[in-house]
Design an enzyme around this catalytic site. Structure first.
Site, PDB file in Angstrom:
ATOM      1  CD  GLU A  53      -3.041  -1.125   0.570  1.00 56.04           C
ATOM      2  OE1 GLU A  53      -3.340  -0.061  -0.013  1.00 56.04           O
ATOM      3  OE2 GLU A  53      -3.720  -2.154   0.478  1.00 56.04           O
ATOM      4  CG  ASP A  96     -18.004 -11.724  -4.246  1.00 58.54           C
ATOM      5  OD1 ASP A  96     -19.005 -11.370  -3.588  1.00 58.54           O
ATOM      6  OD2 ASP A  96     -16.857 -11.292  -4.014  1.00 58.54           O
TER       7      ASP A  96
END
Length: 158
Positions: A70, A95
């Site tokens: 990140e 999904d």
């Protein structure tokens, strides 16, 4: 995994998802290939997670714990993350279809009936920050002739 091996594994699920949801198999295949590196990602190999979907508090299914990078305060750092895991490719695709269906920003996508139309509509809805996202998906569809997996959907009976 070689691209053809990847396609051999997920084409049946993409075609089934197309029939169930109306999301063209060509779009699904291109997006899955782009997002997972033709199935080379650890998430796709360990948990059938083709799209890098993290598990939030609402997720009640199985998970995988795996570090990811990140950018925090402008610095790329490795952090632990919890990811959704699926029993098979079709569960992953269902999904994803549910995500598109439930999120109002993607409602215009369901007016599209072709893989290329979906590529442009998803990009226009802001799915990815990459300004060339649609172009990349379209190149995959064209380069691998993925539209051959799209099936005309039967009209609903009146």
């Amino acid at each position: 995994m070689k691209p053809q091996d990847f396609l051999d594994k997920i084409v049946p699920a993409a075609m089934a998802c197309h029939k169930e949801t109306g999301i063209p198999a060509s779009f699904t295949l291109a997006q899955a290939a782009l997002e997972s590196g033709w199935g080379a990602s650890r998430l796709s190999q360990r948990g059938f997670n083709l799209f890098g979907v993290k598990a939030d508090r609402a997720w009640k299914g199985p998970v995988i714990s795996m570090d990811t990078y990140e950018v925090i305060n402008g610095v790329r750092v490795m952090v632990p993350a919890i990811w959704r895991a699926y029993p098979d490719w079709l569960a992953c695709l269902r999904d994803r279809a549910s995500f598109f269906r439930k999120n109002p920003r993607y409602s215009a996508c369901f007016k599209e009936t072709t893989g290329p139309g979906w590529c442009r509509a998803v990009a226009a809805a802001g799915y990815a920050t990459d300004p060339d996202y649609a172009k990349k998906l379209l190149a995959m569809i064209d380069g691998r002739n993925l539209t051959r997996f799209d099936q005309p959907l039967k009209e609903a009976a009146p």
